[in-house]
Design a protein around this motif. Structure first.
Motif, mmCIF file in Angstrom:
data_model
loop_
_atom_site.group_PDB
_atom_site.id
_atom_site.type_symbol
_atom_site.label_atom_id
_atom_site.label_comp_id
_atom_site.label_asym_id
_atom_site.label_seq_id
_atom_site.Cartn_x
_atom_site.Cartn_y
_atom_site.Cartn_z
ATOM 1 N N ILE A 154 -19.253 23.980 -44.371
ATOM 2 C CA ILE A 154 -18.243 24.618 -45.213
ATOM 3 C C ILE A 154 -16.876 24.383 -44.582
ATOM 4 N N LYS A 155 -15.924 23.881 -45.393
ATOM 5 C CA LYS A 155 -14.563 23.639 -44.919
ATOM 6 C C LYS A 155 -13.579 24.289 -45.888
ATOM 7 N N TYR A 156 -12.626 25.020 -45.317
ATOM 8 C CA TYR A 156 -11.614 25.678 -46.130
ATOM 9 C C TYR A 156 -10.298 25.708 -45.364
ATOM 10 N N ILE A 173 -17.339 28.446 -36.989
ATOM 11 C CA ILE A 173 -18.676 29.021 -36.785
ATOM 12 C C ILE A 173 -19.692 27.892 -36.665
ATOM 13 N N LEU A 174 -20.413 27.865 -35.559
ATOM 14 C CA LEU A 174 -21.473 26.876 -35.335
ATOM 15 C C LEU A 174 -22.800 27.614 -35.255
ATOM 16 N N ILE A 175 -23.758 27.227 -36.093
ATOM 17 C CA ILE A 175 -25.033 27.933 -36.215
ATOM 18 C C ILE A 175 -26.172 26.986 -35.868
ATOM 19 N N SER A 233 -23.576 34.039 -45.217
ATOM 20 C CA SER A 233 -23.386 35.383 -44.677
ATOM 21 C C SER A 233 -22.636 35.393 -43.356
ATOM 22 N N SER A 234 -22.372 34.220 -42.795
ATOM 23 C CA SER A 234 -21.783 34.151 -41.450
ATOM 24 C C SER A 234 -20.364 34.702 -41.394
ATOM 25 N N PHE A 235 -19.665 34.796 -42.534
ATOM 26 C CA PHE A 235 -18.312 35.377 -42.547
ATOM 27 C C PHE A 235 -18.278 36.677 -43.338
ATOM 28 N N TYR A 290 -14.306 27.158 -40.990
ATOM 29 C CA TYR A 290 -15.232 26.033 -40.826
ATOM 30 C C TYR A 290 -16.592 26.586 -40.405
ATOM 31 N N VAL A 291 -17.636 26.218 -41.156
ATOM 32 C CA VAL A 291 -19.006 26.641 -40.844
ATOM 33 C C VAL A 291 -19.888 25.408 -40.790
#
Length: 668
Positions: free
Chosen positions: A74-76, A229-231, A252-254, A263-264
């Protein structure tokens, strides 16, 4: 405890034959079987060692087991056009931003006293009966027929009670049941298989090992400028739901916050660990644990209150171009303030925070008479209906029939007893018939068996809305058409259009319920045993049909959660307060709200009590001891460094002081 972990039990293989023969001798009525078994034992004894016959050469040439099976990126904002290194360089140069980097991990362990996974099967007239705690009857039914090579009409699934605390997943439970079915089918005898506690812990632990690393840059006013965020998700040797798990954790990470730049990167990979399954109701818990702890860390850095930080970064601006719109209630701030008021959070946090600072600054000694205390708070939502790319359709279906004798039959998957009573009460009021005339039928023909697991249906959210629509349609027709009248409803396709599957953006859920939870922790400095002084919960789940039952459900879930916060034991808590916020939000489910919030509130409170950051749940006495030990060590190193810097400064200042003194004397 450490000594017990090193205990090993070994069996004398040489006496195995005599032991088996002693058992056989006791069964005089089955002499033929005993003789056959004795012959088998003799043959086993004559066999060469396994080390001489098993080919272990493949172990040396083993391929890489760490294979990526699912990803979501995810990029924003700035992350859409700039590389990570460029953005990190910009943030590093900006001295006005508060920066922090942390890694969080939430693991689930089923309590030792909980019944282990198992199954029972028997054959009767070429038909096989399978008893198992399954939540996915359709899959188990089809898989059993295919594996055994028999007609589907000859397979009968009997659902037994499932564990309410950390269930072991729909897929892995089915595997145990199918192994038992194969044994029973081949032997033509009843077979029961129950895992031992050791096997349960090693092969059937719920959840997935997940590491979540957050890098955040925050403005002085509390606004999150950038969040990376790195998962890392370990699915074991296999998991058929890897992509859905990856997507849901990434979403759900944010939480419901809107960073200015986001950034996810979520990656699910294989490993040598046992295969894993999916916990549909608890799929988001790890992400909520991480983000809420990260938000509390930001509060500590910026010295801004917990409620203000959350309000500043919440999704209150619906006109925002943020790619994800969580259908969160507009009363999140009200729920948060109510929890703060109930728990007296602000006063307690200030007092405990000052005490922690004094403890660290004075002498950093971890042992003293008074217990260590802390308080924490966390927010999260629970999902009803997921629209993303998924293994399951999440389509709730319901048939309601009004018969000729004014009786109502609700044909759908049977929910809990509490929700059954709510359904009956709703139907009775809308159709103006006695509650005793309403029954719930969960028997399905083979071709009508629901395809999805029971967990995918939101029985108090979506399904209740469908029930009301069915009853409203029957009420319109009952005086214009002959009985019986049947109304069939399912989730409309219009709702799903709010989510863009291709670009992975939009509104991913049908509705959500919301909870704000505060927890106060007391830690004994000698035994390192925790005690919860209180848990305060405020919930917004739309219309509440039975508040007493809802409060009872939440209190029960809190008690269940307390068995998993600390490894090997349950934390006591006698002070639990639950309140509801009335709103116009769609009805959402209560289940899962405590699991998504209480671990983060507990870890934040314990971190405050320890005066150092707790990043892993469940915790142990050894973990807490090491955290305090490391904190004391760092504090001493810091104080020594400060003293040496002061000495250096004094030495540099002495010549200047003597020069100034001489000049002063000259002036005089």
């Amino acid at each position: 405890m450490e000594c017990l972990e090193r205990v090993s039990v070994n069996f004398d293989v040489e006496n195995l034959q005599s032991a088996l023969e002693n058992v056989i001798a006791k069964d005089k009525q089955k002499s033929n079987e005993a003789e056959e078994l004795s012959q088998i034992v003799e043959q086993i004894s004559d066999m060469p060692s396994l080390d001489t016959v098993v080919d272990n050469s493949h172990l040396e040439l083993e391929e890489n087991t760490n294979v990526t099976v699912a990803t979501r990126e995810i990029k924003y904002g700035l992350f859409e056009n700039l590389s990570l290194s460029e953005i990190e360089a910009k943030i590093k140069e900006d001295n006005t931003l508060f920066k922090t980097s942390d890694t969080w991990e939430l693991q689930l362990y089923a309590p030792n006293w909980q019944e282990t996974t198992g199954s029972f099967c028997y054959m009767e007239d070429s038909k096989i009966h399978i008893y198992a705690p399954t939540k996915w009857s359709s899959y188990l039914h089809k898989a059993a027929a295919k594996i055994l090579g028999i007609d589907a009409q000859s397979v009968f699934i009997h659902k037994t009670k499932t564990g309410q605390i950390a269930p072991n997943g729909i897929w892995r439970t089915s595997q145990i049941a199918l192994q038992t079915a194969v044994a029973s089918y081949l032997l033509k005898k009843p077979v029961k298989l129950m895992l031992s506690q050791n096997e349960q812990k090693k092969f059937m632990n719920p959840g997935l090992p997940t590491l979540m690393t957050y890098k955040t840059a925050v403005k002085s006013d509390g606004r999150i400028h950038a969040m990376e965020i790195l998962i890392d998700i370990d699915i074991g040797t296999s998991n058929p739901f890897a992509q859905e798990i990856t997507d849901r954790i990434a979403l759900s990470s944010f939480n419901y916050y809107q960073p200015e730049n986001l950034y996810v990167k979520a990656v699910a990979h294989t490993s040598k660990n046992p295969p894993t399954s999916i916990l549909i109701n608890g799929i988001d818990a790890q992400a909520f644990f991480a983000i809420e702890n990260q938000i509390q860390k930001i509060c500590n850095l910026t010295q801004i209150s917990s409620d203000e930080i959350r309000s500043i970064n919440s999704q209150s601006d619906k006109k925002s171009n943020f790619p994800f719109q969580i259908p969160i209630t507009q009363k999140t701030d009200e729920a948060m303030q109510n929890t703060i008021r109930m728990s007296d959070f602000n006063r307690k946090f200030a007092a405990f925070h000052m005490d922690a600072i004094d403890r660290v600054q004075e002498d950093s000694r971890p042992f003293f008479a008074l217990p260590l205390r802390g308080v924490g708070i966390a927010n999260a939502y629970a999902v009803s209906g997921y629209f993303g790319n998924s293994t399951f359709s999440y389509d709730s279906k319901m048939d309601v029939t009004l018969t000729t004798d004014d009786k109502v039959i609700i044909h759908t998957i049977k929910p809990s007893i509490v929700i059954q009573e709510i359904w009956k009460k709703t139907a009775a009021e809308m159709l103006q018939i006695p509650v005793n005339n309403i029954t719930i039928d969960s028997d399905f023909e083979l071709d009508e068996l629901p395809e999805n697991p029971a967990d995918t249906y939101s029985t108090i959210g979506i399904s209740h809305e469908l029930l009301k629509k069915c009853c409203a349609e029957i009420q319109k027709k009952r005086f214009h058409q002959p009985l019986p009248i049947t109304s069939k409803k399912m989730l409309s396709q219009t709702s799903k259009k709010t989510w863009d599957k291709t670009n992975f953006c939009g509104t991913p859920f049908y509705t959500v319920s919301f909870a704000a939870v505060a927890a106060e922790v007391e830690l004994d400095p000698y035994t390192y045993n925790e005690k919860l002084k209180g848990v305060w919960v405020t919930v917004d789940c739309g219309d509440i049909y039975d508040e007493t039952a809802a409060i009872r459900t939440i209190r029960m879930e809190i008690q269940q959660e307390l068995t998993m916060l600390v490894k090997g034991r349950m934390i006591p808590c006698d002070n639990i307060s639950v309140q509801f916020i009335k709103s116009g939000n769609k009805t959402g489910q209560i289940g899962g709200l405590i699991h998504n919030t209480l671990p983060a509130a507990f870890s934040s409170a314990l971190s405050l009590a320890l005066a150092t950051q707790l990043t892993t749940i469940p915790c142990t006495e050894t973990l807490l001891f090491d955290l305090i030990k490391n904190r004391v060590k760092k504090s001493k190193q810091k104080s020594k460094k400060t003293e040496s810097e002061k000495k250096t400064d004094n030495q540099q200042q002495k010549p200047e002081e003597s020069m100034n003194k001489t000049e002063g004397e000259i002036k005089e």
